[in-house]
Scaffold this motif. Structure first.
Motif, PDB file in Angstrom:
ATOM      1  N   UNK A 114      20.856   9.050   4.087  1.00 57.11           N
ATOM      2  CA  UNK A 114      20.200   9.514   3.196  1.00 57.11           C
ATOM      3  C   UNK A 114      20.995   9.792   1.835  1.00 57.11           C
ATOM      4  N   UNK A 115      22.420  10.124   1.934  1.00 57.86           N
ATOM      5  CA  UNK A 115      23.147  10.443   1.036  1.00 57.86           C
ATOM      6  C   UNK A 115      24.533  10.606   1.335  1.00 57.86           C
ATOM      7  N   UNK A 116      25.471  11.247   0.618  1.00 60.36           N
ATOM      8  CA  UNK A 116      26.497  11.873   1.013  1.00 60.36           C
ATOM      9  C   UNK A 116      27.041  13.172   0.538  1.00 60.36           C
ATOM     10  N   UNK A 117      27.825  13.753   1.306  1.00 61.88           N
ATOM     11  CA  UNK A 117      28.213  15.215   1.062  1.00 61.88           C
ATOM     12  C   UNK A 117      29.981  15.030   0.756  1.00 61.88           C
ATOM     13  N   UNK A 118      30.274  15.695  -0.442  1.00 59.47           N
ATOM     14  CA  UNK A 118      31.764  16.006  -0.606  1.00 59.47           C
ATOM     15  C   UNK A 118      32.106  17.292  -1.167  1.00 59.47           C
ATOM     16  N   UNK A 119      33.206  17.600  -1.408  1.00 63.42           N
ATOM     17  CA  UNK A 119      33.503  19.067  -1.685  1.00 63.42           C
ATOM     18  C   UNK A 119      34.358  19.124  -3.185  1.00 63.42           C
ATOM     19  N   UNK A 120      34.201  20.254  -3.700  1.00 66.06           N
ATOM     20  CA  UNK A 120      35.107  20.600  -4.771  1.00 66.06           C
ATOM     21  C   UNK A 120      35.391  21.904  -4.748  1.00 66.06           C
ATOM     22  N   UNK A 121      36.413  22.510  -5.417  1.00 70.44           N
ATOM     23  CA  UNK A 121      36.706  23.789  -5.558  1.00 70.44           C
ATOM     24  C   UNK A 121      35.606  24.765  -6.305  1.00 70.44           C
ATOM     25  N   UNK A 122      35.645  25.979  -5.865  1.00 70.69           N
ATOM     26  CA  UNK A 122      34.627  26.674  -6.597  1.00 70.69           C
ATOM     27  C   UNK A 122      34.904  27.046  -7.965  1.00 70.69           C
ATOM     28  N   UNK A 123      36.213  27.118  -8.220  1.00 71.27           N
ATOM     29  CA  UNK A 123      36.489  27.443  -9.591  1.00 71.27           C
ATOM     30  C   UNK A 123      36.457  26.305 -10.516  1.00 71.27           C
ATOM     31  N   UNK A 124      35.956  25.096 -10.152  1.00 71.59           N
ATOM     32  CA  UNK A 124      35.491  23.846 -11.111  1.00 71.59           C
ATOM     33  C   UNK A 124      36.613  22.966 -11.329  1.00 71.59           C
ATOM     34  N   UNK A 125      37.605  23.232 -10.713  1.00 72.82           N
ATOM     35  CA  UNK A 125      38.766  22.129 -10.896  1.00 72.82           C
ATOM     36  C   UNK A 125      38.662  21.048 -10.269  1.00 72.82           C
ATOM     37  N   UNK A 126      39.058  20.018 -10.493  1.00 69.75           N
ATOM     38  CA  UNK A 126      38.959  18.520  -9.823  1.00 69.75           C
ATOM     39  C   UNK A 126      39.876  18.461  -9.000  1.00 69.75           C
ATOM     40  N   UNK A 127      39.747  17.882  -7.653  1.00 73.15           N
ATOM     41  CA  UNK A 127      40.596  17.396  -6.686  1.00 73.15           C
ATOM     42  C   UNK A 127      41.226  16.245  -7.127  1.00 73.15           C
ATOM     43  N   UNK A 128      42.516  16.045  -6.969  1.00 71.55           N
ATOM     44  CA  UNK A 128      43.298  14.875  -7.594  1.00 71.55           C
ATOM     45  C   UNK A 128      43.925  14.030  -6.218  1.00 71.55           C
ATOM     46  N   UNK A 129      43.404  12.554  -6.265  1.00 73.38           N
ATOM     47  CA  UNK A 129      43.759  11.659  -5.148  1.00 73.38           C
ATOM     48  C   UNK A 129      44.554  10.561  -5.940  1.00 73.38           C
ATOM     49  N   UNK A 130      45.423   9.877  -4.841  1.00 73.02           N
ATOM     50  CA  UNK A 130      46.019   9.010  -5.608  1.00 73.02           C
ATOM     51  C   UNK A 130      45.267   7.573  -5.820  1.00 73.02           C
ATOM     52  N   UNK A 131      44.292   7.471  -4.783  1.00 70.77           N
ATOM     53  CA  UNK A 131      43.294   6.390  -4.923  1.00 70.77           C
ATOM     54  C   UNK A 131      41.935   6.658  -4.519  1.00 70.77           C
ATOM     55  N   UNK A 132      41.161   5.818  -4.790  1.00 70.93           N
ATOM     56  CA  UNK A 132      39.572   5.947  -4.613  1.00 70.93           C
ATOM     57  C   UNK A 132      39.252   6.178  -3.183  1.00 70.93           C
ATOM     58  N   UNK A 133      40.233   5.357  -2.455  1.00 73.59           N
ATOM     59  CA  UNK A 133      39.869   5.133  -0.914  1.00 73.59           C
ATOM     60  C   UNK A 133      40.311   6.608  -0.376  1.00 73.59           C
ATOM     61  N   UNK A 134      41.362   7.230  -0.950  1.00 70.36           N
ATOM     62  CA  UNK A 134      41.731   8.647  -0.419  1.00 70.36           C
ATOM     63  C   UNK A 134      40.584   9.567  -0.819  1.00 70.36           C
ATOM     64  N   UNK A 135      39.974   9.496  -1.893  1.00 66.02           N
ATOM     65  CA  UNK A 135      38.834  10.463  -2.402  1.00 66.02           C
ATOM     66  C   UNK A 135      37.828  10.339  -1.214  1.00 66.02           C
TER      67      UNK A 135
END
Length: 438
Positions: free
Chosen positions: A372-393
């Protein structure tokens, strides 16, 4: 009492910022080796010298060629003039090669990975591409293909071109040296150990004898002195590549694994507390990052399998026997987080635009397990998670699926709903008109 509480407030802030360390290097980065999530960085996008960390790219291209069958481990090589001349320079890391000698790919590879032998590295470049000049083109093309943002390769070894004494690759300047950002070095290391994990079997070899049992035998000790049995031994260390030149300073791309957790570190131009570069400094600053990682991060299940987002547990359905369908995650979301920070992440549900209409409805029939879709996560403080690659994300993103079947209503039910809808709309219109009279 105020002082007491302010102390604990400060600790919470330190955890949230994930940076209670300061690595004494011009560039540095610490990442989770499974997802490429960045846990610490310092000047990670500054383009700096990398010296023999360059050889990770040569390793990657060679192992890729081995995998595709273009190169064989037992393939023999006859020494070229440039390889002979460079290999005889013992002021550089080298195993001297005979001008009339024949060497197989595996022994050249082992000398490169374990002893950072420069002559054997150029030999491998010639085996793969015919010349080091051609190989340098491959290196830069592969860097773009891997998504490295900040880099430039001018040779296969990481030496300054001056060390080639006039025999440096065509098309490059005599004084040039390879450069990359710490982030790009970490990206390269990430691809190397995840796509070709067997490289660590060789990279973790503390000592080996080149051409053992012959007149040419040379004892090779791994320049990674953080391997457990060597002078700066560190538990779990099994790679990856050191590098040192006057231009780049003391550099090291390291990786270590404990209790199923693996991290990658990079330091460029590492220095000690007095601001001097040294072998000990690069390993000491690496140890600082690894101690921080193993001591403060844990892999946690952020949201379990079959998780349902509050207030979004169902999606409306049109043309179905049911008006809604239950949805949940297909898999759990796991991620390395600072100790005690598991609850500081929130779910982000994104429905597939191709599956829902303009009213946000799914159209029946729907099968249990349909995406139906996808679920991901993010910090509640609004910061963005940083990953080396799109595959890691994507490793912290899971599919959201239908938890049940919803059959399509038969034609009679759909017709009656349509009639009901028509008269409902008609009545609403009449009601609105009448109300307008008053």
């Amino acid at each position: 009492m105020l002082m007491f509480f302010s102390l604990f407030t400060g600790l919470n802030k330190v955890e949230a910022e994930t940076a209670p360390i300061n690595v004494n290097a011009d560039g540095a980065i610490l990442v989770d080796a499974e997802t490429g999530k960045v846990l610490y960085e310092k000047n990670a996008d500054s383009v700096l010298g990398i010296a023999s960390m360059t050889k990770m790219m040569t390793e990657y291209i060679l192992l890729d060629a081995i995998k595709s069958g273009k190169v064989k481990w037992d393939q023999e090589y006859s020494v070229s003039e440039v390889v002979y001349d460079v290999s005889q320079d013992r002021s550089l890391s080298n195993v001297p090669l005979r001008a009339d000698g024949k060497y197989n790919v595996r022994e050249l590879y082992e000398a490169m990975v374990i002893y950072s032998a420069n002559g054997t590295t150029i030999a491998l470049a010639e085996i793969i591409a015919g010349s080091e000049s051609n190989f340098v083109k491959l290196m830069n093309e592969k860097g773009k293909e891997l998504g490295l943002a900040d880099f430039k390769f001018v040779n296969s070894t990481g030496l300054n071109n001056v060390d080639y004494k006039g025999l440096h690759p065509e098309g490059t300047e005599a004084t040039e040296e390879n450069v990359m950002s710490a982030r790009a070095v970490a990206q390269l290391a990430f691809h190397l150990i995840n796509e070709f994990p067997d490289v660590l079997k060789t990279a973790s070899t503390p000592k080996m004898t080149f051409r053992e049992g012959t007149d040419d035998q040379i004892k090779m000790e791994n320049w990674n002195w953080m391997l457990p049995s060597l002078v700066f031994g560190y538990e779990g260390m099994d790679g990856l590549k050191t590098g040192t030149t006057d231009f780049a300073g003391y550099c090291f791309a390291g990786t270590a694994m404990r209790d199923g957790k693996r991290y990658i570190t990079v330091v460029q131009n590492a220095k000690d507390s007095e601001g001097k570069g040294s072998y000990e400094a690069r390993f000491g600053e690496t140890r600082k990052m690894l101690d921080f990682a193993f001591g403060n991060f844990t892999k946690e299940e952020i949201f379990p399998k079959n998780y349902q987002v509050k207030k979004q547990k169902t999606v409306p359905v049109t043309k179905g026997k049911e008006d809604n369908v239950k949805i949940h995650t297909k898999e759990a979301i796991n991620m390395v987080v600072l100790n005690g920070q598991k609850e500081n992440y929130q779910p982000i549900l994104v429905l597939d635009k191709k599956k829902v209409n303009k009213n946000g409805e799914l159209t029946a029939p729907i099968k249990k397990g349909d995406k139906i879709g996808t679920l991901t996560i993010e910090p509640k403080n609004g910061e963005k998670l940083s990953f080396l690659t799109a595959e890691g994300q994507k490793k912290v993103q899971v599919d959201v699926i239908a938890a049940e079947d919803v059959e399509k209503s038969n034609w009679f039910v759909l017709m009656m709903r349509g009639i009901g809808g028509f008269f409902g709309s008609l009545w609403d219109g009449i009601s609105s008109t009448v109300k307008g009279w008053f």
